[in-house]
Design an enzyme around this catalytic site. Structure first.
Site, PDB file in Angstrom:
ATOM      1  N   ASP A  75       0.820  -1.216   0.000  1.00  0.00           N
ATOM      2  CA  ASP A  75       0.000   0.000   0.000  1.00  0.00           C
ATOM      3  C   ASP A  75       0.854   1.267   0.000  1.00  0.00           C
ATOM      4  O   ASP A  75       0.361   2.362   0.268  1.00  0.00           O
ATOM      5  CB  ASP A  75      -0.909   0.030   1.240  1.00  0.00           C
ATOM      6  CG  ASP A  75      -2.184  -0.770   1.017  1.00  0.00           C
ATOM      7  OD1 ASP A  75      -2.360  -1.299  -0.089  1.00  0.00           O
ATOM      8  OD2 ASP A  75      -3.004  -0.856   1.948  1.00  0.00           O
ATOM      9  N   ASP A 228      -7.446  -7.055  13.885  1.00  0.00           N
ATOM     10  CA  ASP A 228      -7.057  -8.391  14.306  1.00  0.00           C
ATOM     11  C   ASP A 228      -7.897  -8.872  15.486  1.00  0.00           C
ATOM     12  O   ASP A 228      -8.410  -9.995  15.501  1.00  0.00           O
ATOM     13  CB  ASP A 228      -5.569  -8.433  14.654  1.00  0.00           C
ATOM     14  CG  ASP A 228      -5.116  -7.216  15.457  1.00  0.00           C
ATOM     15  OD1 ASP A 228      -5.977  -6.467  15.956  1.00  0.00           O
ATOM     16  OD2 ASP A 228      -3.898  -7.019  15.596  1.00  0.00           O
TER      17      ASP A 228
END
Length: 472
Positions: A75, A228
């Site tokens: 990214d 997460d």
């Protein structure tokens, strides 16, 4: 938690005893198809100093070459870094490694968006499991051989998490303090969650997921900065179990500048509080897990460890206790101010016995950081301004060595906005005043603590903590 971890250590209550585990062997008839297909994802964003480490380590994983795909999710916004990462991937591809280089036009959803997008590619449909490593993580070659069998032989297991170990723990005093806190997290918190409730928070890296479990839980979501933990809670509510392997280590780097560490702690404190706000009722209403497990997740995992722990540490030790010396009628009992906290601190320090001599400094540093964690926790609970702030934790790698030519720089240009932290300086002044007042008029002798805690806030306030990277 102390009782549980003592039981685990004394009786050798290892994951291999709780779950079926046997090595995956070659099959003469099936050949390599006896091995599950594994995807290895490496999300990265402008991480110039460390990207070669993770790509190299992932490409060095011992697994049949036709049963593994390395997926680099880049990214990066810097075209130079983008080109460097692409060239590194091409270099490994020329050696016969099945590596895919994927980029996104827009960085929507940050890391969660990258991982989600990565699973949409057609070649991923052939994969059973996905291993995730951040850009500075370096798994050992046998990592998959140790972790994958738990998933293969136990269909109820969704995640296998490895332990982090730190290659730069001795870089400075701040990295030693971080090591103490994280060792407790991995050696006690994760181990206890895995041993008792088969639930713990995914650490975002150095773990292997069953892809079907990710899909059943609703996939990666971008609603908080702890994607997460979000996925782990949702998967747990679907009945999936997690396994923590404390003896499977993955090397990585700790943030060694105070600015990077502070941004990291903001995300790690704000995100869980915001996730709790979003998921509390969902956890309570869930009918697939036991009431005892729901109580553990809500009370122990979220309330005590992610919210109350931060707030109480700062409010009591940095606000209430110092203020009590200004009011003679208020008397704080010694068991509350000294004895119980000392016992809790000693229990927290058992994970890093080599640093027991630094316990005093660790307490002072943790109290300083509790101010930032409390602020971030309140932002998360109230969904205030910086609730979705995501700043990638900067890892220096060889950056400092390169800048200084391998030598400690003699002089550095200091910018006040970069080096001075005015919240800490304000707290240092408050604690010093309370300490002086107690010395002059008090009787509790709290000034012994107040003065040294004031010094700790002052040291951090003037930026004399961590590794300082010169401006030029």
């Amino acid at each position: 938690m102390g009782v549980v971890i003592a039981f685990v250590k004394l009786f050798g209550y290892k994951p291999e005893k709780r779950y079926k585990w046997e090595p995956i062997r070659d099959d003469l008839e099936l050949g390599n198809t006896a091995y599950p297909m594994v995807l290895v994802q490496i999300p990265m964003y402008n991480e110039k100093e460390v990207y070669k480490l993770s790509i190299g380590a992932a490409c060095g994983l011992s697994w049949p070459s036709d049963r593994i795909i390395i997926q680099v999710l880049d990214d990066s916004t810097d075209p130079v870094i983008k080109n460097m990462v692409k060239e590194e991937c091409q270099r490994w591809a020329s050696k016969g490694i099945n590596i895919k280089y994927e980029i996104r036009e827009k960085r929507n959803g940050y890391k969660a968006g990258a991982l989600k997008e990565g699973l949409k590619h057609s070649y991923v449909k052939a994969c059973d499991y996905v291993a995730i490593f951040d850009a500075d993580f370096q798994p050992e070659p046998n990592y998959l051989w140790r972790a994958i069998p738990f998933l293969v032989h136990n269909p109820q297991v969704a995640l296998v998490q490895a332990r982090w170990t730190f290659v730069n723990a001795d870089e400075c005093l701040m990295t030693r303090m971080q090591e103490m806190s994280l060792d407790y997290h991995f050696q006690v918190e994760q181990e206890v969650g895995s041993s008792t409730y088969a639930f713990f928070g995914f650490n975002g890296t150095a773990g292997v997921w069953r892809i079907s479990a990710i899909n059943e839980a609703g996939g990666w979501k971008e609603r908080t900065t702890v994607e997460d933990m979000d996925l782990a809670v949702r998967a747990s509510l679907k009945g999936w179990k997690f396994v923590y392997l404390g003896d499977l280590h993955v090397n990585n780097e700790l943030p060694s500048t105070f600015k990077a560490f502070r941004y990291q702690q903001h995300r790690w404190s704000c995100g869980p509080a915001n996730l709790f706000r979003k998921m509390a009722m969902e956890i309570i209403r869930n009918k697939r897990v036991s009431a005892w497990k729901k109580f553990y997740v809500i009370y122990s995992f979220f309330l005590v460890r992610k919210i109350i722990g931060h707030v109480v540490t700062f409010i009591f030790y940095c606000i209430v206790l110092p203020a009590s010396v200004l009011v003679p009628e208020v008397e704080v009992p010694k068991w509350g101010a000294v004895y119980i906290p000392c016992i809790i601190t000693l229990l927290n320090a058992v994970g890093t016995p080599r640093s027991l001599h630094l316990l005093f400094f660790w307490i002072l540093f943790e109290n300083v950081m509790s101010m930032h964690r409390t602020k971030a926790t309140l932002i998360g609970l109230l969904e205030a301004g910086r609730v979705n702030e995501w700043v990638v934790t900067e890892k220096l790698g060889d950056a400092l060595k390169t800048k200084s030519g391998g030598k400690t720089p003699k002089k550095s240009r200091i910018r006040i906005g970069e080096r001075f932290n005015f919240l800490e300086l304000g707290m240092a002044a408050y604690l010093f005043f309370c300490g002086w007042y107690d010395l002059a008029y008090g009787k509790n002798r709290f000034f012994l603590y107040l003065f040294v805690q004031s010094v700790a806030f002052f040291v951090v306030g003037v930026g004399y903590v961590g590794t300082f990277v010169p401006s030029s």
